[in-house]
Design a protein around this motif. Structure first.
Motif, PDB file in Angstrom:
ATOM      1  N   GLY A 106      -3.652   0.703   3.092  1.00  0.00           N
ATOM      2  CA  GLY A 106      -4.158  -0.551   3.661  1.00  0.00           C
ATOM      3  C   GLY A 106      -5.674  -0.498   3.762  1.00  0.00           C
ATOM      4  O   GLY A 106      -6.283   0.574   3.885  1.00  0.00           O
ATOM      5  N   CYS A 111       0.835  -1.208   0.000  1.00  0.00           N
ATOM      6  CA  CYS A 111       0.000   0.000   0.000  1.00  0.00           C
ATOM      7  C   CYS A 111       0.864   1.250   0.000  1.00  0.00           C
ATOM      8  O   CYS A 111       0.445   2.288  -0.483  1.00  0.00           O
ATOM      9  CB  CYS A 111      -0.969   0.008   1.179  1.00  0.00           C
ATOM     10  N   PRO A 126      -5.373  -0.853   9.569  1.00  0.00           N
ATOM     11  CA  PRO A 126      -4.568  -0.439   8.410  1.00  0.00           C
ATOM     12  C   PRO A 126      -3.695   0.734   8.839  1.00  0.00           C
ATOM     13  O   PRO A 126      -4.099   1.509   9.712  1.00  0.00           O
ATOM     14  CB  PRO A 126      -5.617   0.011   7.383  1.00  0.00           C
ATOM     15  N   ARG A 129       1.999  -2.914   8.031  1.00  0.00           N
ATOM     16  CA  ARG A 129       0.857  -3.819   8.200  1.00  0.00           C
ATOM     17  C   ARG A 129       0.698  -4.728   6.973  1.00  0.00           C
ATOM     18  O   ARG A 129       0.144  -5.813   7.078  1.00  0.00           O
ATOM     19  CB  ARG A 129      -0.403  -2.980   8.441  1.00  0.00           C
ATOM     20  N   CYS A 130       1.158  -4.274   5.813  1.00  0.00           N
ATOM     21  CA  CYS A 130       1.092  -5.128   4.615  1.00  0.00           C
ATOM     22  C   CYS A 130       2.124  -6.248   4.683  1.00  0.00           C
ATOM     23  O   CYS A 130       2.019  -7.231   3.955  1.00  0.00           O
ATOM     24  CB  CYS A 130       1.340  -4.322   3.348  1.00  0.00           C
TER      25      CYS A 130
END
Lengths: 152, 728
Positions: B396, A95, B345, A131-132
């Motif tokens: 995210g 992202c 996210p 987080r990805c």
């Protein structure tokens, strides 16, 4: 009035002196590459270089930034640009939201230690959350960048 | 798919955002069906798939799906570019607004490539054919003597002309009804490794996420929500908030009792985000907490566990599990308990909205731009055509940003203050007011016959359903939420799947791989427990359990294939060196799962030293049919490993008196680089239809870790996270 030096340019800002540098950069000056992630210095998304060292800008009151050399992800330094090149080669971002902070932390590490060990990479880069889950590529890109620099 | 048309000289371009001037082909795709489908089939030509080729050779492709790191802007567009023999360096991607003419844009369910692959191929091949026709005409040669190659049309004589130079000639050509697609062996981008089209902008701070959107006169807003889900405002005092430097005003945000409605609360509007946050903290609000104030996670887990320890609603029954258990050589049972999770996210929920009279423009990181458009239009009581949803990059999503409650909040505030506003959630808001991944209890009972084969399988589960978010009071899983348990691809003669009741006390929503997380966990750990009880090697045992080669008996066009399932499992084990000597104290755990139509296995090598778990290596093998962009698939598997490890190590959201106890990354931790393992990914070569990639890698990670820990320590951990057991 507080005078800030960001990416080599001086900015005069009239704000609450306790306002964290992050929000001055994003909302007052308007550089949006530096990200808000947690507001508590836990995730590293807001990292900027202060005199060459990565700091969580969400934790730094703007009043303490006078006279400091601030570099954001929009800035240009040799290590940052070398890392960005390596980031592209390894296609690191998913992202991409955390990557400004990741690159600033990595730049800071290389500024202080041109040949970090695996443990030193882990230690330094654990200040940042992705987080990805791009960690293996971040590590690969940093190692590649160091190798390229050592070659040249 | 309706016929592709040449609209270069027609007036369809308004609203697409394409400038006129180039060669523009358009088509209408009517093949979207999903939970959130809103398409209307019209007899008019209402195109939703566009390709624009400009005279300078630039090729503009429209991405109708949201980009949140899964690489869709690159993968889908590369399919068109491949079929039309375009030069990838000349491709530009334009992000579509939210509009039902694009068909379903709800970017969830790992379905973008699955739905659009064939359409994209046809579009690319059609553009190529039109360009060949144009070149052949200009040269007065048969089209059969011309071919396309890297943005040029080349004649057998050797003369060539660039795509851009053909635009004027091609503008007036009719498009052919049928075109030939490339043979997979000739693919240039499909099945290869392409870097993300956005990699540079995502590495230099220039990509604009929702949080980065700035428009003139925009104010910033932070909202204080009731600490208990669905509580309401009793009274509030804004005096202290208004004293904060930079705070402009305070308004109440209405609570709307709909799935994607705002939770309601008090918004502080300020000249910058920091002032809005400070003002929000200074508010004094008295809440009516409501019935969910009774929600306590420990008690709740006891309740749903009790509900799976008694007979439930039978979802599926094959043979007779009662007979299997009464005639079993051995029976074992186990109960698995998994907590709520939050998506977290890196980019918190946020939206910029400008309401002006009857019209409204939105810039937001949304997975479902049409749902946002519909909700905003409903809120403003206006026609959807008055609402424009600009989709930014998403920092995210993981399912959170498929629910546009935060967009409606910003709409309400913009309307109230009469100007543009950006709503920014704090991390605390994000973790404490999410649409949580469900909390679950699962009871399993298995029967082994005298040969150590599984003769009976009972799987009973209770968890608050996502259906409760759409219909208050729903307390049994919906049919699709039981599917990953019902369709377990094991060859067992007697099988029963049951569901138990579970009331929802927070908003429940889908999170990356959704119900496959608890089902994949229980099924994979229990299979390992049965192998141990049978005294068999877990790999051999599992291959036997999957059984003979067969396809799923279903009307669905996609079916599980047990041969593929066994193949990914065997390959993962082999790649990991399963059965070979490992470093002292290391063991490998296995898991395999079919979800989003993909077959995926993980072999995870761990050690436990001084009571501390270390995951050393993870080998993933994925069969997702035709691989579009191998690097994207690899990246998604790497990400799934880290996502799966985060939930296995630390993932736990709990409530006390209805209030979520976690608030930020110190007590809702994420895996960091120091704990990231080596990750190896093998993609099985296949020419089958492409299947899901973004989500199906997640469910195998936690059970494979737990199975590996058992081999090292002899201890079976039936609940997560592992931090509760002191292992991390």
């Amino acid at each position: 009035m507080i005078t800030l030096k960001i990416n080599g340019k001086e900015h005069e800002v009239d704000v609450d002196p306790t306002m964290p540098l992050l929000w001055v950069i994003r909302d007052i000056i308007g550089y949006t590459g530096t990200k808000f992630g947690c507001g508590k210095g836990l995730c590293g998304a807001c990292m900027v270089l202060m005199d060459g060292n990565a700091v969580n800008s969400c934790q730094m009151p703007v009043s303490a930034m006078e006279g400091k050399e601030i570099i954001t992800i929009e800035g240009k330094t040799e290590n940052l640009q070398a890392l960005q090149k390596s980031w592209a080669e390894f296609n690191v971002p998913q992202c991409g939201f955390c990557q400004s902070g990741q690159l600033i932390t990595a730049t800071s590490m290389l500024n202080n230690n041109p040949n970090p060990s695996e443990a030193e990479i882990n230690g330094n880069m654990s200040r940042n959350i992705c987080r990805c889950g791009t960690y293996t590529r971040i590590k690969g890109a940093i190692k590649h960048c160091v190798e390229q620099k050592n070659k040249s | 798919m309706e016929q592709i048309k040449n609209i270069s000289r027609r007036g369809f371009l308004k609203g697409i955002g394409l400038a006129s001037g180039g060669l523009i082909l358009a088509s209408t795709v009517y093949s979207f069906t999903s939970f959130d489908s809103e398409e209307e089939i019209s007899s008019e030509f209402n195109p939703n798939l566009f390709v624009q080729l400009n005279a300078d050779g630039t090729l503009i492709l429209v991405a109708s799906r949201s980009e949140m790191g899964q690489g869709v802007r690159t993968s889908l567009t590369s399919v068109i570019a491949d079929e039309m023999e375009a030069d990838w360096d000349k491709v530009m991607v334009k992000q579509a607004t939210g509009d039902s003419k694009y068909g379903n844009q709800n970017t969830d369910g790992s379905k973008s490539v699955r739905l659009l692959f064939q359409k994209m191929r046809q579009m690319g091949a059609t553009v190529k054919t039109v360009l060949i026709t144009a070149a052949a005409k200009s040269w007065s040669v048969p089209a059969a003597e011309c071919k396309a190659e890297n943005h040029f049309i080349i004649h057998t004589s050797g003369k060539k002309i660039g795509f851009g130079d053909l635009v004027d000639l091609a503008k007036d050509l009719e498009v052919p009804e049928k075109v030939a697609l490339k043979s997979p062996k000739d693919f240039k981008y499909i099945g290869k490794t392409l870097p993300s089209i956005d990699v540079v902008n995502l590495s230099n701070g220039s990509a604009v996420f929702g949080l980065d959107k700035r428009i003139p006169d925009m104010k910033y807003a932070a909202i204080k929500h009731c600490p208990v889900a669905h509580g309401t405002v009793k009274s509030f005092d804004k005096a202290a908030a208004l004293k904060i430097q930079g705070v402009i005003e305070v308004v109440e945000v209405p609570k709307i009792n709909k799935a994607f409605g705002p939770l309601g609360g008090i918004a502080v509007i300020a000249t910058n985000t920091w002032a809005a946050f400070k003002g929000r903290d200074a508010l004094a609000v008295e809440w009516e907490n409501g019935t969910n104030a009774s929600y306590n996670s420990e008690n709740y887990m006891e309740t749903i566990t009790a509900n799976v320890h008694k007979p439930g609603h039978v979802e599926k029954s094959v043979g007779s599990v009662d007979d299997a258990f009464s005639s079993a050589n051995k029976s074992i049972e186990a109960t698995y308990q998994l907590p709520h999770l939050a998506h977290a996210p890196m980019e918190v929920p946020n939206a910029v909205v400008s309401v002006s009279g009857d019209t409204c423009e939105v810039w937001a990181p949304v997975q479902s731009p049409q749902a946002a458009r519909r909700e905003v239009a409903n809120f403003l009581n206006t026609d959807q055509s008055n609402v424009t949803i600009n989709v930014t990059f998403l920092g995210g999503g993981f399912g959170r940003k498929a629910k546009p409650d935060f967009v409606v909040e910003a709409t309400a505030i913009s309307k109230a203050i009469g100007g543009p506003v950006q709503v920014v959630w704090s991390r605390e808001d994000d973790i404490q007011h999410s649409y949580y991944h469900t909390v679950s209890a699962q009871y399993m009972k298995g029967a082994l016959d005298s040969n150590g084969n599984v003769s009976g399988w009972l799987h009973r589960f209770a968890f608050p359903t996502i259906g409760s978010t759409f219909k208050a009071g729903s307390n049994l899983p919906q049919a699709w939420e039981a599917r990953s348990a019902k369709d377990v691809p094991y060859d067992i003669p007697n099988m029963q799947i049951e569901t138990g009741k579970a009331d929802a006390h927070v908003r429940i929503g889908w999170l990356r791989s959704v119900i496959n997380i608890p089902h994949g966990f229980a099924i994979n750990v229990f299979a390992d427990e049965l192998a141990h009880e049978a005294g068999k090697d877990p790999l051999d045992f599992r291959l036997d359990l999957i059984g003979k080669d067969r396809l799923q008996e279903t009307k669905d066009a996609y079916k599980y294939d047990t041969a593929k399932l066994k193949h990914v499992l065997k390959t993962a084990a082999k790649n990991a060196g399963y059965g070979k000597p490992l470093p002292e104290g290391h063991e490998i755990g296995l898991a395999v799962h079919y979800s989003f139509y993909s077959h995926i296995a993980a072999a995870v090598e761990v050690s436990v030293k001084d009571g501390q778990l270390k995951v050393h290596r993870v080998h993933m093998v994925v069969n997702c049919g035709t691989a579009i962009n191998k690097d994207t698939i690899k990246a998604q598997m790497e990400g799934s490993v880290i996502f799966g490890m985060s939930l296995a190590f630390y993932g736990k959201i709990t409530a006390k008196d209805g209030v979520i106890e976690q608030s930020n990354f110190h007590n809702y931790q994420m895996l960091r680089i120091k704990d990231a393992p080596e990750i190896h990914v093998e993609i099985v070569e296949s020419n089958d239809k492409p299947t899901g990639v973004g989500e199906p890698g997640v469910p195998v990670i936690a059970p494979a870790i737990v199975n590996a820990i058992f081999k090292v320590t002899g201890k079976r951990y039936r609940s997560l996270p592992l931090s509760d057991h002191g292992l991390v």
